[in-house]
Write an enzyme that holds these catalytic residues in place. Structure first.
Site, mmCIF file in Angstrom:
data_model
loop_
_atom_site.group_PDB
_atom_site.id
_atom_site.type_symbol
_atom_site.label_atom_id
_atom_site.label_comp_id
_atom_site.label_asym_id
_atom_site.label_seq_id
_atom_site.Cartn_x
_atom_site.Cartn_y
_atom_site.Cartn_z
ATOM 1 N N LYS A 77 0.823 -1.201 0.000
ATOM 2 C CA LYS A 77 0.000 0.000 0.000
ATOM 3 C C LYS A 77 0.863 1.260 0.000
ATOM 4 O O LYS A 77 2.096 1.209 0.097
ATOM 5 C CB LYS A 77 -0.942 -0.009 1.206
ATOM 6 C CG LYS A 77 -1.879 -1.207 1.263
ATOM 7 C CD LYS A 77 -2.555 -1.525 -0.069
ATOM 8 C CE LYS A 77 -3.623 -0.551 -0.469
ATOM 9 N NZ LYS A 77 -4.929 -0.821 0.087
ATOM 10 N N HIS A 95 -1.977 4.546 -5.717
ATOM 11 C CA HIS A 95 -3.260 5.265 -5.801
ATOM 12 C C HIS A 95 -3.073 6.744 -6.155
ATOM 13 O O HIS A 95 -3.615 7.628 -5.502
ATOM 14 C CB HIS A 95 -4.037 5.131 -4.477
ATOM 15 C CG HIS A 95 -4.279 3.706 -4.091
ATOM 16 N ND1 HIS A 95 -5.081 2.866 -4.828
ATOM 17 C CD2 HIS A 95 -3.792 2.949 -3.078
ATOM 18 C CE1 HIS A 95 -5.091 1.671 -4.276
ATOM 19 N NE2 HIS A 95 -4.304 1.681 -3.217
#
Ligand code: NAD
Length: 368
Positions: A77, A95
């Site tokens: 992540k 992201h």
């Protein structure tokens, strides 16, 4: 040619127990000539010793900033927010390619440090399909959360905090027990049933004992006529797993729920797709993502009508960290084996091209 090194960093995102490299994958990479450093991490579902046994070198927790700059850093992540320049090559989900909040600041760090980002979400094969994704276990865990929410509702209370399960069997057993030993008689509908999440969602229901005829498996053909669909209200649980690419009519509406009144069988909706804030969300009966701490929110159903619980957790695979990591890592392995040839290997060349495009957009936005 020199040995390819790879550095598995710890995860700093709360509750994240998954990893991009499992001890099994690490062993295969080492057998292929890689040297792998693994940061000690008590949050990771795999124990440090499992990596050591696979032949990895354990290094200090969160020490990647001092790793040699030519060693690629792999994680899962996003990194904690910071303005520090990033000089390494990072392989991770960042992201920041779809203009998410703070995207240009994340990329600015690579610009300042002359580092490279290979975003795991955008590693694709020659057909344009993602080489590795977590969908199957998202669907599997989503159905489990839905069944647990149904069991809680039957017991007259909202579903309490969800914790990661040790493995799939433990999850299946936990759901069976919550349902009183068997899921027989349950009727469920999964939309997007032919996709990664959908297949996982259907498999959980099969494993807990829902009969095949009681699992409605819908995909494009069944929704082609356009919603809302009364069939959804005739199931106990509805799990949405579609990939929303273009605007479509809603699958169900508030109005439909209110009109059904006490006749409604549906008690739980799980939105695995989680297009919560998308203006074309096909389930416009809720507006927030739920969490492991509070997995459900009640849907407004009209006075005197039976309750309807909504589950909309956007990191469901975390509930099955071991198997989800194992599958993801196995799918990623062929690409990782091509890392030493990343100047010419298609998967890495394409990922770098995309990074450079996004980087130049960020540089313009940030005025760098
Ligand atoms: N909540 C989570 O933790 C989590 C985790 C992973 C993925 N996801 C999300 O789940 C969604 C699905 O991901 P996936 O990897 O399974 O995608 P996928 O492409 O493998 O599958 C999507 C399926 O939806 C079907 N579909 C698309 N539009 C439809 C429609 N209008 N009616 C019926 N079926 C339709 C497709 O035919 C396909 O079978 C994505 O939005 C993804 O971001 C959520």
């Amino acid at each position: 040619m020199s040995t390819q090194r790879l550095w598995l960093r710890c995860e700093k995102k709360e509750f994240e127990r998954r990893t991009a490299i499992t001890p099994t994958t690490a062993k295969k990479l080492i057998d292929a000539g890689f040297e792998i450093s693994v940061e000690r991490d008590s949050q990771r579902i795999f124990k440090d010793e499992e990596y050591e046994a696979a032949g990895c070198t354990l290094v200090e927790h969160n020490s990647w900033p001092s790793a040699p700059v030519d060693v690629p850093i792999i994680g899962l992540k996003e990194l904690p927010v910071s303005e520090d320049p990033l000089p390494h090559t990072h392989i991770q989900f960042a992201h920041c390619y779809k203009q998410q909040g703070g995207w240009s600041k994340v990329l600015a760090r690579f610009h300042k440090g002359h580092g490279t980002l290979y975003d795991l979400e955008f590693l694709t094969d020659d057909q344009g399909r993602r080489v590795a994704a977590f969908g199957y276990h998202a669907g599997f865990a989503g159905s489990a959360a839905g069944a647990l929410a149904l069991a809680a509702e039957r017991a007259g209370k909202p579903l309490g905090q969800l914790e990661p399960f040790e493995n799939e069997d433990a999850m299946v057993e936990g759901v069976r027990q919550a349902l009183g030993g068997s899921a027989k008689g349950l009727k469920v509908i999964v939309i997007g049933a032919l996709g990664r999440c959908g297949r996982g969602a259907v498999d959980l229901f099969r494993k807990v004992g829902v009969e095949e005829d009681d699992i409605m498996k819908w995909d494009m053909a069944e929704t082609a006529k356009g919603g809302p669909f009364p069939e959804i209200l005739e199931a106990d649980i509805f799990v949405n797993c579609i990939y929303l690419a273009t605007p479509i009519p809603p699958f169900m509406t508030h109005e439909q729920v209110k009109v059904a009144g006490k006749e409604r069988r549906l008690r739980v909706v799980v939105d695995v797709s989680c297009d919560t804030t998308n203006p074309h969300n096909p389930i416009p009966i809720y507006s927030v993502n739920t969490t492991f701490a509070k997995p459900t929110v009640p849907v407004e159903v009209g006075c005197g009508n039976p309750p309807l619980a909504m589950v909309s957790i956007d990191h469901l695979p975390t509930l099955l960290p071991r198997e989800a990591s194992e599958q993801f890592s196995t799918n990623l392995l062929p690409s990782l084996l091509e890392l030493p040839q990343r100047e010419s290997a298609r998967v890495w060349v394409e990922a770098e091209k995309l990074f450079k495009t996004k980087l130049s957009e960020a540089v313009a936005v940030e005025g760098l």
